[in-house]
Design an enzyme around this catalytic site. Structure first.
Site, PDB file in Angstrom:
ATOM      1  N   ASP A 111      36.755  44.835  44.606  1.00  0.00           N
ATOM      2  CA  ASP A 111      37.375  43.930  43.641  1.00  0.00           C
ATOM      3  C   ASP A 111      38.660  43.385  44.254  1.00  0.00           C
ATOM      4  O   ASP A 111      39.510  44.164  44.721  1.00  0.00           O
ATOM      5  CB  ASP A 111      37.694  44.668  42.336  1.00  0.00           C
ATOM      6  N   ASP A 168      29.012  41.207  30.871  1.00  0.00           N
ATOM      7  CA  ASP A 168      30.041  42.201  30.613  1.00  0.00           C
ATOM      8  C   ASP A 168      30.180  42.334  29.106  1.00  0.00           C
ATOM      9  O   ASP A 168      30.439  41.341  28.412  1.00  0.00           O
ATOM     10  CB  ASP A 168      31.366  41.761  31.232  1.00  0.00           C
TER      11      ASP A 168
END
Length: 246
Positions: free
Chosen positions: A8, A129
């Site tokens: 990330d 998500d």
């Protein structure tokens, strides 16, 4: 099942967030290319990369770091975060990405997913998500009124390569993957589902491998790998042994 180590990106560095909160970021490696090479050396066959700044900005914000990852290893890379139009899809695939992940765009502009799948078969994934079962977008800053299952079903016949399903409440907290919700989504659609969010150790890998319905296609691990709670060699060996036994 494929195990994807997560890289990330925030401010050009490899970080992990807690529940998607940019203010709760831990930097694990300032050199994304070196981290990618290290994951390859551990035996991983794919990389999962997210441009966190890009997810909030709606456009690439860590392009240099992504390019460094692509240059550092020949392992296939999937990228999400801020990819919102066909130009961005084309640009990233031309740079050597194996797959792009459309998240916010999948909710706001489903036609882009359909067009992308037609133009680039097998190279478009959808990131779903969820917070309490409902889809969150714009870097998880907004929660919609659409359930994860309903969004996934919209792309049933589009040719989506995979769905990356993240339970936001668990992401980055090492509290365990939401196996039940992941399995329910996998059973609800024909698209392969990759589990993300909360993976804490080898027990989660085993639980995902033991799902009795539709097999889980993959799992993403971030903090557990960086902190050493998940032993890469043991996890990959377990997955390989199950594949041989199947």
């Amino acid at each position: 099942m494929i195990l994807y180590p997560a890289i990330d990106l925030k401010g050009g560095a490899c970080v992990r967030l807690a529940q998607g909160d940019m203010a709760r970021a831990t930097v694990y490696n300032p050199d994304p290319g070196a981290q990618a090479a290290a994951f390859k050396a551990q035996g991983f066959e794919w990389l999962h990369v997210v441009d966190l700044d890009g997810a909030f900005a709606g456009k690439a914000a860590n392009a240099g770091a992504v390019e460094a990852i692509l240059q550092a290893t020949d392992v296939p890379v999937q990228l999400g975060g801020g990819i919102r139009d066909m130009g961005a899809i084309e640009g990233w695939l031309a740079k050597g990405l194996a797959r792009v992940i459309l998240g916010t765009a999948a909710l706001r502009n489903p036609d882009l997913v359909i067009a992308g799948c037609k133009a680039f078969p097998g190279q478009i994934a959808v990131g779903i998500d969820a917070r309490d079962g409902f889809v969150a977008v714009e870097g998880w800053a907004e929660t919609s009124q659409i359930t994860a299952v309903d969004l996934a079903r919209r792309f049933e016949d589009a040719g989506v390569a995979a769905i990356i399903f993240t339970d936001i409440a668990r992401d980055g907290l090492l509290t365990g993957v939401n196996v039940a919700a992941t399995a329910a989504l996998a059973d609800a659609v024909r698209i392969p589902v990759i589990a993300s969010g909360g993976l804490a150790g080898l027990g989660d890998i085993e639980a995902l491998l033991n799902v009795t319905g539709t097999p889980i296609a993959g799992a993403i691990s971030g903090r557990a790998l960086y902190d050493g709670r998940l032993d890469a060699a043991a996890a990959l060996a377990l997955i390989r042994s199950r594949a041989r036994a199947a």
